[in-house]
Design a protein around this motif. Structure first.
Motif, short mmCIF file in Angstrom:
data_model
loop_
_atom_site.label_atom_id
_atom_site.label_comp_id
_atom_site.label_asym_id
_atom_site.label_seq_id
_atom_site.Cartn_x
_atom_site.Cartn_y
_atom_site.Cartn_z
N LYS A 1 0.87 -1.18 0.00
CA LYS A 1 0.00 0.00 0.00
C LYS A 1 0.90 1.22 0.00
CE LYS A 1 -4.14 0.55 1.70
NZ LYS A 1 -5.38 0.60 2.51
N VAL A 2 0.82 2.01 -1.05
CA VAL A 2 1.72 3.14 -1.21
C VAL A 2 1.58 4.11 -0.02
CG1 VAL A 2 2.36 5.10 -2.68
CG2 VAL A 2 1.65 2.94 -3.70
N GLY A 3 2.71 4.44 0.59
CA GLY A 3 2.72 5.43 1.69
C GLY A 3 2.17 4.89 3.00
N ARG A 4 1.89 3.61 3.07
CA ARG A 4 1.32 3.03 4.30
C ARG A 4 2.17 1.87 4.77
NH1 ARG A 4 -3.01 6.38 6.00
NH2 ARG A 4 -3.05 7.74 4.19
N ARG A 5 2.10 1.58 6.05
CA ARG A 5 2.82 0.44 6.61
C ARG A 5 1.83 -0.48 7.30
NH1 ARG A 5 7.81 2.29 8.91
NH2 ARG A 5 8.04 0.28 9.96
N TYR A 6 2.12 -1.78 7.25
CA TYR A 6 1.28 -2.75 7.93
C TYR A 6 1.71 -2.86 9.39
CZ TYR A 6 -0.76 -4.18 3.47
OH TYR A 6 -1.44 -4.21 2.27
N LEU A 7 1.33 -1.82 10.15
CA LEU A 7 1.59 -1.85 11.59
C LEU A 7 0.57 -0.99 12.31
CD1 LEU A 7 3.04 1.09 12.19
CD2 LEU A 7 5.10 -0.08 11.52
N GLY A 8 0.59 -1.05 13.63
CA GLY A 8 -0.37 -0.29 14.44
C GLY A 8 -0.17 -0.61 15.91
N VAL A 9 -1.09 -0.16 16.76
CA VAL A 9 -0.91 -0.47 18.19
C VAL A 9 -1.10 -1.98 18.38
CG1 VAL A 9 -1.56 1.84 18.98
CG2 VAL A 9 -3.34 0.08 18.75
N LEU A 10 -0.39 -2.53 19.36
CA LEU A 10 -0.36 -3.99 19.52
C LEU A 10 -1.76 -4.62 19.60
CD1 LEU A 10 1.10 -6.68 20.00
CD2 LEU A 10 1.33 -6.03 22.41
N PRO A 11 -2.68 -4.11 20.44
CA PRO A 11 -3.98 -4.80 20.49
C PRO A 11 -4.71 -4.80 19.15
CG PRO A 11 -3.98 -2.81 21.87
CD PRO A 11 -2.58 -3.02 21.43
N ARG A 12 -4.53 -3.75 18.34
CA ARG A 12 -5.17 -3.71 17.01
C ARG A 12 -4.55 -4.76 16.09
NH1 ARG A 12 -9.82 -1.91 15.88
NH2 ARG A 12 -9.41 0.19 16.62
N MET A 13 -3.23 -4.90 16.15
CA MET A 13 -2.57 -5.88 15.28
C MET A 13 -2.97 -7.31 15.64
SD MET A 13 -0.99 -4.11 13.07
CE MET A 13 -2.47 -3.12 13.27
N VAL A 14 -3.16 -7.55 16.94
CA VAL A 14 -3.59 -8.90 17.35
C VAL A 14 -5.05 -9.11 16.92
CG1 VAL A 14 -3.95 -10.43 19.32
CG2 VAL A 14 -1.98 -8.88 19.30
N LEU A 15 -5.87 -8.09 17.13
CA LEU A 15 -7.31 -8.21 16.80
C LEU A 15 -7.52 -8.42 15.30
CD1 LEU A 15 -10.25 -8.07 17.81
CD2 LEU A 15 -10.17 -5.60 17.35
N VAL A 16 -6.86 -7.63 14.46
CA VAL A 16 -7.11 -7.80 13.01
C VAL A 16 -6.59 -9.17 12.55
CG1 VAL A 16 -7.14 -5.32 12.53
CG2 VAL A 16 -5.03 -6.60 12.15
N SER A 17 -5.54 -9.66 13.18
CA SER A 17 -5.05 -11.01 12.83
C SER A 17 -6.10 -12.05 13.19
CB SER A 17 -3.75 -11.32 13.57
OG SER A 17 -2.76 -10.37 13.25
N LEU A 18 -6.67 -11.93 14.39
CA LEU A 18 -7.70 -12.89 14.81
C LEU A 18 -8.93 -12.79 13.91
CD1 LEU A 18 -7.52 -12.48 18.71
CD2 LEU A 18 -6.73 -14.45 17.37
N GLU A 19 -9.30 -11.57 13.54
CA GLU A 19 -10.50 -11.39 12.72
C GLU A 19 -10.28 -11.88 11.28
OE1 GLU A 19 -11.82 -7.35 13.58
OE2 GLU A 19 -13.06 -8.19 15.19
N ALA A 20 -9.03 -11.87 10.84
CA ALA A 20 -8.74 -12.35 9.48
C ALA A 20 -8.53 -13.86 9.44
CB ALA A 20 -7.47 -11.65 8.97
N TRP A 21 -8.34 -14.48 10.61
CA TRP A 21 -7.87 -15.86 10.72
C TRP A 21 -8.71 -16.86 9.91
CZ3 TRP A 21 -3.33 -16.18 13.22
CH2 TRP A 21 -2.79 -17.45 13.40
N ASP A 22 -10.02 -16.74 9.99
CA ASP A 22 -10.88 -17.75 9.34
C ASP A 22 -11.42 -17.26 8.00
OD1 ASP A 22 -10.56 -19.64 11.38
OD2 ASP A 22 -12.01 -18.56 12.62
N ARG A 23 -10.87 -16.19 7.48
CA ARG A 23 -11.35 -15.64 6.22
C ARG A 23 -10.48 -16.11 5.05
NH1 ARG A 23 -13.96 -9.90 7.33
NH2 ARG A 23 -14.25 -10.06 5.09
N GLU A 24 -11.16 -16.50 3.96
CA GLU A 24 -10.41 -16.83 2.74
C GLU A 24 -10.00 -15.54 2.01
OE1 GLU A 24 -12.77 -19.49 0.40
OE2 GLU A 24 -12.41 -21.17 1.77
N ASP A 25 -10.79 -14.47 2.22
CA ASP A 25 -10.45 -13.19 1.57
C ASP A 25 -9.57 -12.34 2.49
OD1 ASP A 25 -12.22 -12.51 3.57
OD2 ASP A 25 -13.36 -11.09 2.34
#
Ligand code: SF4
Ligand code: SF4
Length: 221
Positions: free
Chosen positions: A173-197
């Motif tokens: 993503k141009v001009g963006r980084r895949y990072l954030g506050v720790l609880p957000r990074m854990v949460l988005v990982s958990l929310e993406a876990w069972d998604r094929e998309d």
């Protein structure tokens, strides 16, 4: 056949790869802090610290891959519950709205004995934290705190971002980084876990710009 994020991570052995790299970087920080200790003739205070662990009351900025290995740990240890996700969400929103200098709240992963419950997969910003001043100062902040500057180690953690993005086939993503506050990074990982998309899901999230990141923590750049 499409795979969910969890299936992809398991089949591609991403967790051991990431955890090994993070452990290696964290170990290098410990070594670097000791070497600097000899140069500055000041002992590292953390090993023998009996003070309240207010270092774990700080706002932690983590890379997405660091959130992902913590998420994997929560899943493996039966801690991925609706209550945990709600706590992560509430904490992430509060952290994102806070000034990093004013944030003083015990981390969600700190237990009642003041031990990190994800210690061996803790983010590199946690693993890089060593101080040379008395432990009490971490709480009182009565004088300047002298801390180890883990520039090389954090640069290595940043390099790993790109290797991780490529292994996940997550588009840049141009001009963006895949990072954030720790609880957000854990949460988005958990929310993406069972998604094929999961790639589309992750990519469309509001990732921070360089300016956002500098506001949180200059050490993550
Ligand atoms: S950073 Fe401060 S509070 Fe944390 S372990 Fe080191 S001396 Fe103790
Ligand atoms: S993840 Fe662990 S080391 Fe990092 S702030 Fe939380 S409790 Fe402390």
């Amino acid at each position: 056949m499409s795979r969910t994020l969890g299936q992809f991570i398991a089949e591609e052995q991403l967790v051991p790869w990431l955890a090994d790299n993070v452990a290696h970087i964290n170990k290098a920080s410990g070594k670097g802090a000791k070497e600097t200790s000899k140069l500055v003739k000041l002992a590292v205070s953390c090993g023998a610290c009996k003070a309240t662990k207010t270092c774990c009351w700080s706002l932690v900025v983590a890379r997405l891959y660091e959130g992902m290995i913590v998420a994997a740990r929560l899943k493996d240890s039966g801690r991925d519950t609706p209550e945990m996700r709600e706590q992560l969400r509430t904490r992430a929103e509060a952290m994102e709205a806070a000034s990093p200098y004013d944030w003083r709240t015990p981390c969600l992963f700190l237990d009642e004995r003041e031990r990190c419950t994800v210690y061996d997969v803790r983010p590199t910003s946690c693993g890089a934290l060593y101080v040379y001043t008395p432990p009490e100062l971490c709480t009182t902040r009565a004088q300047e705190i002298k801390a180890y500057v883990a520039a090389n180690e954090l640069a290595a953690a940043t390099e790993l971002e790109e290797a991780f993005r490529q292994r996940l086939s997550l588009r840049h993503k141009v001009g963006r980084r895949y990072l954030g506050v720790l609880p957000r990074m854990v949460l988005v990982s958990l929310e993406a876990w069972d998604r094929e998309d999961f790639r589309d899901y992750l990519r469309q999230l509001p990732w921070p710009s360089g300016e956002d990141i500098a506001r949180w923590s200059p050490t993550t750049t």
